[in-house]
Scaffold this motif. Structure first.
Motif, PDB file in Angstrom:
ATOM      1  N   ARG A  96      39.670  11.843  99.277  1.00 16.05           N
ATOM      2  CA  ARG A  96      41.001  11.222  99.195  1.00 16.05           C
ATOM      3  C   ARG A  96      41.964  11.897 100.171  1.00 16.05           C
ATOM      4  N   ALA A  97      41.924  13.235 100.213  1.00 19.45           N
ATOM      5  CA  ALA A  97      42.759  13.956 101.173  1.00 19.45           C
ATOM      6  C   ALA A  97      42.341  13.626 102.602  1.00 19.45           C
ATOM      7  N   PHE A  98      41.035  13.554 102.816  1.00 19.35           N
ATOM      8  CA  PHE A  98      40.498  13.263 104.153  1.00 19.35           C
ATOM      9  C   PHE A  98      41.031  11.947 104.693  1.00 19.35           C
ATOM     10  N   ILE A  99      41.011  10.896 103.858  1.00 16.32           N
ATOM     11  CA  ILE A  99      41.442   9.591 104.359  1.00 16.32           C
ATOM     12  C   ILE A  99      42.965   9.503 104.477  1.00 16.32           C
ATOM     13  N   CYS A 100      43.680  10.471 103.880  1.00 14.97           N
ATOM     14  CA  CYS A 100      45.133  10.551 104.051  1.00 14.97           C
ATOM     15  C   CYS A 100      45.523  11.438 105.241  1.00 14.97           C
ATOM     16  N   GLY A 101      44.543  12.094 105.856  1.00 16.40           N
ATOM     17  CA  GLY A 101      44.838  12.979 106.970  1.00 16.40           C
ATOM     18  C   GLY A 101      45.299  14.364 106.575  1.00 16.40           C
ATOM     19  N   ALA A 102      45.164  14.705 105.287  1.00 19.56           N
ATOM     20  CA  ALA A 102      45.588  16.026 104.805  1.00 19.56           C
ATOM     21  C   ALA A 102      44.430  17.011 104.916  1.00 19.56           C
ATOM     22  N   PRO A 103      44.638  18.212 105.457  1.00 18.48           N
ATOM     23  CA  PRO A 103      43.537  19.147 105.715  1.00 18.48           C
ATOM     24  C   PRO A 103      43.191  20.037 104.528  1.00 18.48           C
ATOM     25  N   THR A 104      43.192  19.477 103.314  1.00 19.28           N
ATOM     26  CA  THR A 104      42.814  20.263 102.135  1.00 19.28           C
ATOM     27  C   THR A 104      41.412  19.946 101.662  1.00 19.28           C
ATOM     28  N   TRP A 105      40.681  19.095 102.396  1.00 15.83           N
ATOM     29  CA  TRP A 105      39.286  18.814 102.100  1.00 15.83           C
ATOM     30  C   TRP A 105      38.421  19.944 102.681  1.00 15.83           C
ATOM     31  N   GLY A 106      37.163  19.929 102.321  1.00 16.91           N
ATOM     32  CA  GLY A 106      36.252  20.921 102.878  1.00 16.91           C
ATOM     33  C   GLY A 106      34.811  20.523 102.656  1.00 16.91           C
ATOM     34  N   CYS A 107      33.934  21.140 103.397  1.00  9.16           N
ATOM     35  CA  CYS A 107      32.490  20.992 103.197  1.00  9.16           C
ATOM     36  C   CYS A 107      32.021  22.132 102.303  1.00  9.16           C
ATOM     37  N   LEU A 108      31.342  21.782 101.212  1.00 11.38           N
ATOM     38  CA  LEU A 108      30.898  22.775 100.238  1.00 11.38           C
ATOM     39  C   LEU A 108      29.389  22.934 100.290  1.00 11.38           C
ATOM     40  N   ILE A 109      28.946  24.182 100.379  1.00  8.58           N
ATOM     41  CA  ILE A 109      27.526  24.507 100.446  1.00  8.58           C
ATOM     42  C   ILE A 109      27.249  25.629  99.453  1.00  8.58           C
ATOM     43  N   GLY A 110      26.330  25.376  98.529  1.00 14.32           N
ATOM     44  CA  GLY A 110      25.894  26.411  97.611  1.00 14.32           C
ATOM     45  C   GLY A 110      24.387  26.510  97.643  1.00 14.32           C
ATOM     46  N   LEU A 111      23.856  27.685  97.385  1.00 15.34           N
ATOM     47  CA  LEU A 111      22.408  27.870  97.306  1.00 15.34           C
ATOM     48  C   LEU A 111      22.078  28.392  95.921  1.00 15.34           C
ATOM     49  N   ASP A 112      21.448  27.545  95.114  1.00 19.49           N
ATOM     50  CA  ASP A 112      21.197  27.798  93.694  1.00 19.49           C
ATOM     51  C   ASP A 112      19.765  28.284  93.501  1.00 19.49           C
ATOM     52  N   GLY A 114      18.550  28.650  90.494  1.00 15.39           N
ATOM     53  CA  GLY A 114      18.219  28.210  89.144  1.00 15.39           C
ATOM     54  C   GLY A 114      19.164  28.767  88.108  1.00 15.39           C
ATOM     55  N   SER A 115      19.802  29.897  88.416  1.00 20.88           N
ATOM     56  CA  SER A 115      20.754  30.502  87.490  1.00 20.88           C
ATOM     57  C   SER A 115      22.178  30.411  88.011  1.00 20.88           C
ATOM     58  N   GLY A 116      22.345  29.823  89.181  1.00 19.28           N
ATOM     59  CA  GLY A 116      23.657  29.727  89.796  1.00 19.28           C
ATOM     60  C   GLY A 116      23.565  30.029  91.282  1.00 19.28           C
ATOM     61  N   PRO A 117      24.697  29.922  91.987  1.00 18.27           N
ATOM     62  CA  PRO A 117      24.667  30.115  93.441  1.00 18.27           C
ATOM     63  C   PRO A 117      24.539  31.581  93.839  1.00 18.27           C
ATOM     64  N   ILE A 118      23.638  31.844  94.767  1.00 23.06           N
ATOM     65  CA  ILE A 118      23.480  33.204  95.295  1.00 23.06           C
ATOM     66  C   ILE A 118      24.246  33.382  96.600  1.00 23.06           C
ATOM     67  N   LEU A 119      24.689  32.295  97.173  1.00 23.23           N
ATOM     68  CA  LEU A 119      25.635  32.347  98.285  1.00 23.23           C
ATOM     69  C   LEU A 119      26.326  30.992  98.370  1.00 23.23           C
ATOM     70  N   GLY A 120      27.443  30.958  99.057  1.00 16.21           N
ATOM     71  CA  GLY A 120      28.165  29.702  99.166  1.00 16.21           C
ATOM     72  C   GLY A 120      29.173  29.721 100.289  1.00 16.21           C
ATOM     73  N   ILE A 121      29.556  28.517 100.693  1.00 17.02           N
ATOM     74  CA  ILE A 121      30.535  28.337 101.769  1.00 17.02           C
ATOM     75  C   ILE A 121      31.527  27.251 101.364  1.00 17.02           C
ATOM     76  N   VAL A 122      32.797  27.489 101.684  1.00 18.85           N
ATOM     77  CA  VAL A 122      33.830  26.451 101.719  1.00 18.85           C
ATOM     78  C   VAL A 122      34.300  26.406 103.166  1.00 18.85           C
ATOM     79  N   ASP A 123      34.025  25.302 103.848  1.00 20.75           N
ATOM     80  CA  ASP A 123      34.327  25.221 105.281  1.00 20.75           C
ATOM     81  C   ASP A 123      35.387  24.162 105.538  1.00 20.75           C
ATOM     82  N   GLN A 124      36.425  24.538 106.277  1.00 21.69           N
ATOM     83  CA  GLN A 124      37.463  23.595 106.683  1.00 21.69           C
ATOM     84  C   GLN A 124      37.482  23.576 108.221  1.00 21.69           C
TER      85      GLN A 124
END
Length: 265
Positions: A96-112, A114-124
């Motif tokens: 929704r932010a992306f299509i409004c041109g607002a830079p509060t979106w991001g690409c989310l990457i997690g590596l699970d 089985g018990s949860g993420p062992i690393l992760g990224i929030v990329d803008q």
């Protein structure tokens, strides 16, 4: 699986390669005249060509670099693997932010594992900010300069806390009422920042994020970053957060407990 059984240097390198590929796929579409599709017949849940292109680009990287791993992405679903690891991908969190041109979106990457993420990224990629969390801590890389992150705000009382969430409604009526109990006790509440709100906890700029109705791909990347920076991410009742649901993220234990008490009162 335990983190020690994995080559974390390799996995970190792959995570950054995924973020690079997604950013390259997304950037040409940002602030252009896109026509989104609606995935929700009862409301408005937009998806764009950029969302799909970014997830496809990340899957292409994994097919070459980590074909043994599973994948769970928002746009193309689940793909089983054999390694015990699953890449959990949200190509654009905050469409929704992306299509409004607002830079509060991001690409989310997690590596699970089985018990949860062992690393992760929030990329803008538009602002050039990449928030990373792993076993050795959390970092922010901004236009090539990398700094360590800590959630070390001194605030321990709700009266001095800054609270963020994406939607004022925060789920169903009972969930909204629970959120408002916390909202009414904090110093400041802001709305609409999507995944960027979680990144701001990791930087120590804000104290709390409270949301409901999340999926695993909405939370695993941010969870890894916040926890690596010293924060806490759970469900509203203190349970594991990596499968989504009602999420409470906090910069320290005192605020987490105070917010959790109100959410469940």
């Amino acid at each position: 699986m335990a983190q020690a059984q994995h080559d974390m240097a390799e996995l970190t390198e792959v995570a950054h390669a995924l973020a690079d590929a997604a950013g390259a796929a997304i950037q040409p579409y940002f602030r252009t005249k896109l026509t989104p599709e609606n995935k929700d017949a009862q409301g408005f849940d937009p998806v764009t060509i950029a969302d799909r292109a970014a997830e496809a680009a990340m899957r292409d990287v994994l097919a070459i670099r980590r074909p043994q791993d599973g994948i769970y992405g928002e746009e193309y679903g689940r793909q089983d693997g054999t390694s015990g690891l699953t890449w959990v991908l949200d190509p654009i969190d905050g469409t929704r932010a992306f299509i409004c041109g607002a830079p509060t979106w991001g690409c989310l990457i997690g590596l699970d594992d089985g018990s949860g993420p062992i690393l992760g990224i929030v990329d803008q990629p538009h602002t050039g900010e990449r928030f990373f969390g792993g076993p050795n801590g959390a970092t922010l890389t901004h236009h090539g300069i990398t700094t360590s992150l800590q959630t070390n705000r001194a605030t321990t009382a709700l009266s001095g806390a800054k609270l963020l969430t994406t939607f004022p409604e925060v789920g169903q009526a009972a969930e909204r009422a629970a959120f408002e109990r916390v909202r009414d006790q904090v110093q400041l509440t802001r709305y609409g920042l999507d995944c960027y709100a979680y990144a701001l906890i990791a930087t120590g700029q804000v104290d709390l994020v409270i949301e409901a109705g999340l999926n695993a791909y909405d939370i695993q990347g941010p969870q890894a970053v916040i926890e690596a920076a010293g924060g806490i991410v759970t469900t509203w009742d203190g349970g594991p957060a990596h499968q989504g649901g009602r999420i409470l993220a906090a910069g320290n234990k005192a605020l987490h407990q105070a917010a959790m008490d109100l959410l469940n009162s």
